[in-house]
Design a protein around this motif. Structure first.
Motif, PDB file in Angstrom:
ATOM      1  N   TRP A  69       0.853  -1.189   0.000  1.00  0.00           N
ATOM      2  CA  TRP A  69       0.000   0.000   0.000  1.00  0.00           C
ATOM      3  C   TRP A  69       0.887   1.237   0.000  1.00  0.00           C
ATOM      4  O   TRP A  69       1.933   1.235   0.648  1.00  0.00           O
ATOM      5  N   GLU A  72      -1.269   7.994  -2.720  1.00  0.00           N
ATOM      6  CA  GLU A  72      -1.253   8.319  -4.145  1.00  0.00           C
ATOM      7  C   GLU A  72      -0.139   9.311  -4.416  1.00  0.00           C
ATOM      8  O   GLU A  72       0.286  10.028  -3.524  1.00  0.00           O
ATOM      9  N   ARG A  76       3.761   6.173  -5.473  1.00  0.00           N
ATOM     10  CA  ARG A  76       3.000   5.080  -6.048  1.00  0.00           C
ATOM     11  C   ARG A  76       3.390   4.875  -7.505  1.00  0.00           C
ATOM     12  O   ARG A  76       3.486   3.756  -7.999  1.00  0.00           O
ATOM     13  N   GLU A  77       3.640   5.988  -8.192  1.00  0.00           N
ATOM     14  CA  GLU A  77       4.030   5.861  -9.599  1.00  0.00           C
ATOM     15  C   GLU A  77       5.419   5.249  -9.729  1.00  0.00           C
ATOM     16  O   GLU A  77       5.683   4.459 -10.627  1.00  0.00           O
ATOM     17  N   GLY A  80       5.049   1.736  -9.415  1.00  0.00           N
ATOM     18  CA  GLY A  80       4.508   1.219 -10.671  1.00  0.00           C
ATOM     19  C   GLY A  80       5.620   0.941 -11.676  1.00  0.00           C
ATOM     20  O   GLY A  80       5.584  -0.035 -12.419  1.00  0.00           O
ATOM     21  N   GLU A  81       6.650   1.801 -11.661  1.00  0.00           N
ATOM     22  CA  GLU A  81       7.797   1.592 -12.555  1.00  0.00           C
ATOM     23  C   GLU A  81       8.464   0.246 -12.271  1.00  0.00           C
ATOM     24  O   GLU A  81       9.020  -0.377 -13.156  1.00  0.00           O
ATOM     25  N   GLY A  83       6.891  -2.309 -11.354  1.00  0.00           N
ATOM     26  CA  GLY A  83       5.963  -3.403 -11.625  1.00  0.00           C
ATOM     27  C   GLY A  83       5.009  -3.703 -10.489  1.00  0.00           C
ATOM     28  O   GLY A  83       4.328  -4.716 -10.487  1.00  0.00           O
ATOM     29  N   LEU A  84       4.958  -2.805  -9.506  1.00  0.00           N
ATOM     30  CA  LEU A  84       4.003  -2.976  -8.408  1.00  0.00           C
ATOM     31  C   LEU A  84       2.768  -2.136  -8.691  1.00  0.00           C
ATOM     32  O   LEU A  84       2.869  -1.054  -9.245  1.00  0.00           O
ATOM     33  N   SER A  85       1.619  -2.638  -8.294  1.00  0.00           N
ATOM     34  CA  SER A  85       0.417  -1.814  -8.376  1.00  0.00           C
ATOM     35  C   SER A  85      -0.133  -1.698  -6.957  1.00  0.00           C
ATOM     36  O   SER A  85      -1.034  -2.418  -6.561  1.00  0.00           O
ATOM     37  N   PRO A  86       0.437  -0.792  -6.165  1.00  0.00           N
ATOM     38  CA  PRO A  86       0.079  -0.743  -4.742  1.00  0.00           C
ATOM     39  C   PRO A  86      -1.372  -0.334  -4.545  1.00  0.00           C
ATOM     40  O   PRO A  86      -1.958   0.371  -5.368  1.00  0.00           O
ATOM     41  N   LYS A  87      -1.927  -0.793  -3.448  1.00  0.00           N
ATOM     42  CA  LYS A  87      -3.229  -0.332  -3.026  1.00  0.00           C
ATOM     43  C   LYS A  87      -3.059   1.067  -2.437  1.00  0.00           C
ATOM     44  O   LYS A  87      -1.965   1.448  -2.048  1.00  0.00           O
ATOM     45  N   ILE A  88      -4.162   1.806  -2.418  1.00  0.00           N
ATOM     46  CA  ILE A  88      -4.038   3.224  -2.083  1.00  0.00           C
ATOM     47  C   ILE A  88      -4.394   3.494  -0.630  1.00  0.00           C
ATOM     48  O   ILE A  88      -5.461   3.127  -0.159  1.00  0.00           O
ATOM     49  N   SER A  90      -4.827   6.749   1.577  1.00  0.00           N
ATOM     50  CA  SER A  90      -4.779   8.202   1.593  1.00  0.00           C
ATOM     51  C   SER A  90      -5.366   8.703   2.895  1.00  0.00           C
ATOM     52  O   SER A  90      -6.332   8.152   3.408  1.00  0.00           O
TER      53      SER A  90
ATOM     54  N   LYS B 188     -11.432   0.206   0.131  1.00  0.00           N
ATOM     55  CA  LYS B 188     -10.301   0.648   0.964  1.00  0.00           C
ATOM     56  C   LYS B 188      -9.039   0.718   0.126  1.00  0.00           C
ATOM     57  O   LYS B 188      -8.269   1.656   0.225  1.00  0.00           O
ATOM     58  N   GLU B 189      -8.853  -0.338  -0.687  1.00  0.00           N
ATOM     59  CA  GLU B 189      -7.613  -0.426  -1.451  1.00  0.00           C
ATOM     60  C   GLU B 189      -7.481   0.692  -2.485  1.00  0.00           C
ATOM     61  O   GLU B 189      -6.378   1.005  -2.908  1.00  0.00           O
ATOM     62  N   TRP B 190      -8.637   1.228  -2.892  1.00  0.00           N
ATOM     63  CA  TRP B 190      -8.578   2.315  -3.873  1.00  0.00           C
ATOM     64  C   TRP B 190      -8.815   3.683  -3.227  1.00  0.00           C
ATOM     65  O   TRP B 190      -8.908   4.689  -3.917  1.00  0.00           O
ATOM     66  N   GLY B 191      -8.922   3.692  -1.914  1.00  0.00           N
ATOM     67  CA  GLY B 191      -9.097   4.976  -1.227  1.00  0.00           C
ATOM     68  C   GLY B 191     -10.384   5.679  -1.612  1.00  0.00           C
ATOM     69  O   GLY B 191     -10.410   6.899  -1.778  1.00  0.00           O
ATOM     70  N   THR B 353      -0.595   3.753 -12.641  1.00  0.00           N
ATOM     71  CA  THR B 353       0.054   2.541 -12.127  1.00  0.00           C
ATOM     72  C   THR B 353      -0.738   1.294 -12.482  1.00  0.00           C
ATOM     73  O   THR B 353      -0.185   0.295 -12.942  1.00  0.00           O
ATOM     74  N   LYS B 356      -0.429   0.619 -16.183  1.00  0.00           N
ATOM     75  CA  LYS B 356       0.886   0.118 -16.582  1.00  0.00           C
ATOM     76  C   LYS B 356       1.084  -1.322 -16.114  1.00  0.00           C
ATOM     77  O   LYS B 356       1.437  -2.194 -16.894  1.00  0.00           O
ATOM     78  N   VAL B 357       0.831  -1.536 -14.819  1.00  0.00           N
ATOM     79  CA  VAL B 357       1.171  -2.831 -14.223  1.00  0.00           C
ATOM     80  C   VAL B 357       0.148  -3.913 -14.552  1.00  0.00           C
ATOM     81  O   VAL B 357       0.497  -5.024 -14.919  1.00  0.00           O
ATOM     82  N   LYS B 358      -1.136  -3.578 -14.428  1.00  0.00           N
ATOM     83  CA  LYS B 358      -2.157  -4.607 -14.565  1.00  0.00           C
ATOM     84  C   LYS B 358      -2.655  -4.728 -16.013  1.00  0.00           C
ATOM     85  O   LYS B 358      -3.023  -5.800 -16.449  1.00  0.00           O
TER      86      LYS B 358
END
Lengths: 470, 427
Positions: A69, A72, A76-77, A80-81, A83-88, A90, B188-191, B353, B356-358
Motif C-alpha cells: 500500500w 497516491e 505510487r508511480e 509502478g515503474e 511493476g508494483l500496483s500498490p493499493k491506495i 490516503s 479501501k484499497e482504492w481509497g 500505475t 501500466k502494471v495490470k
C-alpha cells in the motif's frame, strides 16, 4: 513456546485478570514457518521526498509477493515503474482515511530523503495516522543513510532516526518490532536480504536495532527458501541450546552443517547432526593445534567452508574478588581466543570461500556488563572488537563478519538463573518475554545468507529490545 | 462453417421490464416464473408477438428453485408466443441478463436465428431453501434402500441434529465473504471515500426520478402487482440523508452504507433482438445495434484482485478490439452494484500505475465524462434483482441512444466469482 507466565496471561482466566491487576501481558510472537511468504499481510510504504531507495524497495516487495500500500502520487508511480500496483492509502485532512479499519503488518519508511532536522517531520506525517493500525507481531522498518557518510544538517537528521525507531519499538507493542537500517550510498542493491529479514517473522525478537548495509559486490541470485543451498557451514558448540538451533536453521536454509563440539558432548552432537544431515567434528577448540587441524580437516572433507559460526561459549561466573586466574583464562580462551585463532587459520590456509560469512556470538553481557561475569562480559565485548578489527580485512576477501548479541534467551543456561533475576530479564524488554534459541539462529542465518554481502561489521542484539544494556 | 458465413448486425428492437421491488415487498408472493412471465407478456403486447414463433428465448435467474430447471421454456409455454419457440436457462450471477443478450445476439449475428428475446429475473423474497446436507444424504439413502425393512433402518438413522435448512448465501463460496464485504476491501484499497459514494448515489436517484418524470420508461415498463415505479427510488435522496446512515460493510470505519449499496430486490426484464431484415419485414423499430461484448474474470480468492474488478480488464480488451477510446462514447452504463464498485473501476482506469502494471498500457484509459454516466439512473436507485439488471441496462441504453438520434454506448457489469461482462451498443 510461551513461558509459564505467558501461558497464564493468554489463558481464559489470565486474560480477565491480567489487565485488571495491571500485569504485563506479553504477546505470543509469530515465528517463521517454512514455506510461508516473507510478509503475510499489508505493507504500507512511505518515503520522505527525495528518498533514493523506493525503486529497490518496490522491487524487493514485488519479488516477495507482498501486499503493498502507498499514498497516491509520486511514490505510487515510482512503485509502478518497478511493476508494483500498490493499493491506495490516503489520509484525509482530519486524519481519517478511506481505508477505515485497514491494518498493516508492516510499515516501511524510506527516510533517506530527510536532509535536516526540520524535515524529520516526515516521520510524524507517515507514522502518526497509522500508529494504531499495526497488527500483532507487526514490523516497523526505517531506512536511512549512515550518518558518518554525511556532513552537517543531514548527518544530524539521519542520526536522529535512531531515537524514533527505538521509541516506536517501545510504543507500538503487541509483539511488534522496530528497526533502523542505514543503507550506504551505492549499496541500494544490497537491501533485499535485510529487508526480508526484518519484514519476516524471522526477526521476531530483534527490535530497536540499527544495521548498516554497505557495498557488497554483485548480488547473486538467491533462492529465498534456501538461501544457503550448496554452502558448507561450521557451527561450533552445536550439540545443544542455541548452537543446536543455529545448526538446524542453517540446515533448513540449505547448508551442509559441520557441527563441532567437545568430546564429552559427542553423543548429543551426533544426534543433532544425524537429524539435520550434517557432519560431526569433535575438538577442544582451546588446544594449541586445534585450529590448524580443524581447518585442515574442513579443507580435506568439504573443500573449505562458506559459513563459520563461532557459537561455542562457556560461563564460569564468580565475583572478581573470588575469581581464580584459571576461571578467567578458561572463559577468555573458549569465548574469544578460539574464534580469533580459528578465523586467522581459515584466512591463512585460504579455506574461507569467496562470499564467506564469519559470525561471532557476543552477548548483552558484553554490552551492559553483568554482576559476577567480569570474565564472560570481557570475552563477549571482545567479540565485538573482533568484528571491528577484522571487518575491513574480511571484506577485502569478499566475505563478511558480523555478530549477534543475544539478550535473555530461554535455554538451560537461563533456566538456572534465580527466579527474581530471571523474571526481570524476561519482562524488562519491549516484547516482555525471553527469546527462543531460534531467534538467535534466524539472525545468524540472515548474516549467513548469500544475499547478505553488504551486511558487514554489524553487531545486532537479539534481545526483544531489552532495557538492560540499551 | 460454410465459407460464405457472414456476421449480421443485431438490432435492439426494444425492451420491457416490471418495476423492481424491494425484497419481501409487493412481489413477495410472486415466483421467478410469475415475474418473468409478466415482463414477457408486456413485451409481447408492445411488439405484437402473439402467436409468433421466435428463434429462441434466453433468460435466467441467479436464485432458482431446483424444480425450475427449465424455467424459461416453461414461461414460454405459458405465454402467448408460439409454443414452438425454444428457450434456454442461462446463469452467470449478476452478468446473467447481459450474457443472455450476448447469447441471442451472437445467434442472430451468425444467422442461426433471426429474432430472439433475452432476459432475466430474480427474487430474494421467494428464495429456494433446501434441507440440510446431512438430512438430504440420509433421505437419499432411504430412497436407495430396497424393501421396507431397509427403508425403516435407513429412516432410523436420522437424528434430530440432522434436521436443518440451507438458505442461499449472498457470499463467495471460496472466501466466505459477502459481495459487500469484498467490495469494502476493494474500496479501501482504492481509497474511495464515503462522500464520493454518496454523491454517486444521489445522482443515481436524481437521474432515475428525472427519467420517470419525462416519461422515459413509459415504453420500457409494465406495472406489476400494483407497482408502477421502482420501489427503491428516492427522488428526494440527498447527501445529508445519506450521511446519516451507518456503515454496513467494512466495519465501523467503513464507507459503504445501505444507501450507497444496492438492496436485495425482486424483478424481471426482457429485451427483443432481431436481425435488421427481420425488423424491417415485421415493421419493428430499431433503437440501436448490439455491436460486441467481452467477458473477463479475475482471481480474487487470495486477494490478487478485487472481486468486482473484472470489468476494469474487460473494457480495455473490448475497446482495443474496436480501436476505440473513452472519447468515442456518448453514454456509459456502469452497473452500480455498489457506488464503491463504480468508483473503484473508474479510478483504476484513470490510474497510471494500474494501467501500466495490470493492463500493460503506457497511457491510462483515462477518465470518463461523468455527465455521460448512467444518465437515466442506475442500480443504486432502481435496485438490482441480479439477473434482471442486464436487460434493464441494454433496453434503457438502446432507447437513450435512439433518443439522442445516434451515438455509442458502453455497458459494464460486474458479477460474483470475479466475473465482468461488458458490451458496446451503437446507433
Amino acid at each position: 513456546m510461551p513461558d509459564l507466565y505467558q501461558q497464564f496471561t493468554t489463558s481464559f482466566v489470565g486474560r480477565q485478570l491480567a489487565p485488571r491487576l495491571g500485569l504485563p501481558q506479553p504477546p505470543i510472537l509469530e515465528r517463521y514457518r517454512p514455506g510461508q511468504r516473507t510478509v503475510e499481510g499489508a505493507v504500507l510504504v512511505g518515503a520522505a521526498p527525495g528518498g533514493r531507495l523506493v525503486p529497490q524497495l518496490a522491487k524487493v516487495l514485488k519479488d516477495a509477493e507482498a501486499e503493498v500500500w502507498t499514498a497516491e502520487g509520486e511514490l505510487r508511480e515510482a512503485a509502478g515503474e518497478a511493476g508494483l500496483s500498490p493499493k491506495i492509502f490516503s489520509v484525509n485532512g482530519d486524519g481519517s482515511s478511506a481505508a477505515g479499519d485497514q491494518r498493516f503488518k508492516a510499515l516501511v519508511f524510506d527516510a533517506t530523503g530527510i536532509s535536516d532536522a526540520e524535515s524529520l517531520k516526515a516521520l510524524h506525517a507517515f507514522f502518526h495516522p497509522v500508529a494504531r493500525k499495526l497488527r500483532p507481531s507487526g514490523r516497523v522498518i526505517v531506512l536511512g543513510t549512515p550518518p558518518e557518510d554525511l556532513d552537517g544538517a543531514a548527518r544530524v537528521a539521519q542520526r536522529a532516526l535512531e531515537g524514533f525507531v527505538r521509541s516506536t519499538g517501545k510504543e507500538f507493542g503487541k509483539g511488534s518490532t522496530s528497526n533502523l537500517v542505514y543503507v550506504g550510498q551505492g549499496a541500494e542493491d544490497q537491501i533485499e536480504s535485510t529487508l526480508r529479514f526484518f519484514l519476516s517473522p524471522k526477526s521476531a525478537f530483534v527490535s530497536g536495532q540499527v544495521t548498516r548495509i554497505g557495498k557488497g559486490g554483485a548480488v547473486p541470485a538467491v533462492d529465498w527458501e534456501h538461501p544457503l543451498k550448496g554452502k558448507v557451514a561450521l557451527v561450533t558448540g552445536a550439540s545443544r541450546g542455541i548452537g543446536e538451533a543455529i545448526a538446524e536453521t542453517l540446515a533448513r536454509d540449505g547448508a551442509h552443517v559441520v557441527g563441532l563440539d567437545i568430546e564429552p558432548l559427542a553423543d548429543d552432537l551426533n544426534r543433532v547432526m544425524e537429524r539435520i544431515g550434517g557432519s560431526s567434528l569433535t575438538f577442544d577448540v582451546t588446544e594449541d593445534d586445534a585450529p590448524q587441524k580443524l581447518v585442515a580437516q574442513l579443507k580435506a572433507e568439504h573443500g573449505g567452508v562458506d559459513v563459520v559460526v563461532h557459537n561455542a561459549g562457556i560461563t564460569r561466573d564468580k565475583r572478581l574478588a573470588n575469581m581464580k586466574p584459571e576461571t578467567w583464562d578458561q572463559v577468555i580462551a573458549v569465548n574469544l581466543i578460539a574464534p580469533e585463532r580459528i578465523t586467522a587459520e581459515l584466512l591463512k590456509q585460504d579455506a574461507l570461500h569467496r562470499g564467506g560469512r564469519i559470525v561471532g556470538v557476543s552477548s548483552i553481557a558484553g554490552i551492559a556488563g553483568n554482576n559476577g561475569q567480569t570474565n564472560y562480559a570481557t570475552s563477549k565485548a571482545g567479540v565485538i572488537g573482533f568484528v571491528d578489527a577484522l571487518e575491513d580485512e574480511i571484506a577485502a576477501a569478499g566475505a563478511t563478519i558480523n555478530a549477534v548479541a543475544p539478550g535473555f534467551i530461554e535455554t538451560q543456561m537461563t533456566a538456572a538463573i534465580p527466579i527474581g533475576i530471571r523474571e526481570a530479564g524476561r519482562r524488562l524488554s519491549s516484547l516482555g518475554q525471553g527469546g527462543q534459541p531460534v531467534d538467535v539462529a534466524e539472525t545468524i542465518a540472515w548474516f549467513a545468507s548469500a544475499g547478505s554481502g553488504g551486511v558487514n561489521g554489524n553487531v545486532v542484539r537479539v534481545c526483544g529490545q531489552g532495557l538492560i544494556g540499551a | 462453417m460454410p465459407e460464405t458465413q457472414t456476421v449480421r448486425r443485431v438490432a435492439i428492437v426494444g425492451g420491457n421490464r416490471i418495476p423492481f421491488a424491494r425484497s419481501n415487498g409487493p412481489y413477495a408472493q410472486a415466483s421467478n416464473s410469475d415475474m418473468l412471465a409478466a415482463a414477457l407478456d408486456g413485451l409481447i403486447d408492445r411488439f405484437d408477438l402473439e402467436g409468433k414463433k421466435l428463434g429462441e428465448v434466453a433468460a435466467g435467474a441467479v436464485l432458482k428453485h431446483a424444480r425450475d430447471f427449465n424455467m424459461v421454456r416453461e414461461v414460454v409455454l405459458g405465454s402467448r408466443l408460439d409454443k414452438a419457440t425454444p428457450a434456454v436457462d442461462l446463469q452467470q450471477a449478476c452478468g446473467t441478463g447481459l450474457q443472455a443478450t450476448i447469447y441471442i445476439a451472437n445467434k442472430i449475428a451468425l444467422g442461426q436465428i433471426d429474432v430472439g428475446i433475452a432476459g432475466g429475473v430474480d427474487t430474494t423474497s421467494d428464495a429456494p431453501i433446501a434441507i440440510g446436507e446431512k438430512l438430504r444424504k440420509k433421505l437419499m439413502a432411504v430412497n436407495r434402500a430396497k424393501g421396507n425393512g431397509d427403508r425403516v433402518k435407513a429412516l432410523l438413522q436420522i437424528r434430530p441434529g440432522d434436521i436443518s435448512i440451507e438458505a442461499p448465501k449472498n457470499g463467495e463460496p471460496r472466501t466466505g465473504l459477502s459481495m459487500g464485504e469484498h467490495q469494502a476491501i476493494t474500496a479501501k484499497e482504492w481509497g474511495i471515500t464515503r462522500e464520493a459514494q454518496d454523491e454517486l448515489t444521489v445522482a443515481s436517484h436524481q437521474h432515475l426520478a428525472a427519467a420517470y418524470d419525462r416519461g422515459f420508461f413509459d415504453d420500457l415498463i409494465t406495472p406489476f402487482e400494483g407497482l408502477e415505479r421502482d420501489q427503491n427510488l428516492r427522488p428526494d435522496s440527498s447527501l445529508e440523508k445519506l450521511a446519516k446512515l451507518k456503515p454496513v460493510f467494512g466495519g465501523p470505519d467503513g464507507t459503504m452504507t445501505a444507501g450507497n449499496s444496492t438492496p436485495l430486490s425482486d424483478g424481471a426484464s426482457t429485451v427483443l433482438l432481431a436481425s435488421e431484415e427481420y425488423a424491417k419485414a415485421n415493421g419493428l423499430p430499431v433503437l440501436a445495434y448490439f455491436t460486441d461484448a467481452q467477458t473477463e474474470a479475475v482471481g480474487y480468492v487470495k486477494g490478487e484482485e478485487g472481486l468486482l474488478m473484472a470489468p476494469a480488464y474487460a473494457v480495455p480488451k473490448l475497446l482495443d478490439r474496436h480501436g476505440l477510446t473513452f472519447d468515442d462514447f456518448d453514454l456509459f452504463e456502469i452497473h452500480e452494484a455498489f457506488a464503491a464498485q463504480v468508483l473503484s473501476t473508474l479510478k483504476a482506469w484513470e490510474d497510471p500505475t494500474f494501467n501500466k502494471v495490470k493492463l500493460g498500457r503506457d497511457t491510462p484509459l483515462g477518465p470518463i465524462d461523468r455527465s455521460k454516466l448512467n444518465v437515466n439512473g442506475g442500480s443504486l436507485a432502481a435496485a438490482h434483482p441480479f439477473a434482471a439488471t442486464g436487460g434493464r441496462i441494454v433496453a434503457s441504453l438502446a432507447k437513450a441512444l435512439d433518443e439522442k438520434g445516434g451515438g455509442r454506448g458502453l455497458i459494464s457489469i460486474c458479477a460474483a466469482g470475479g466475473i465482468g461482462v461488458v458490451a458496446i451498443v451503437e446507433r
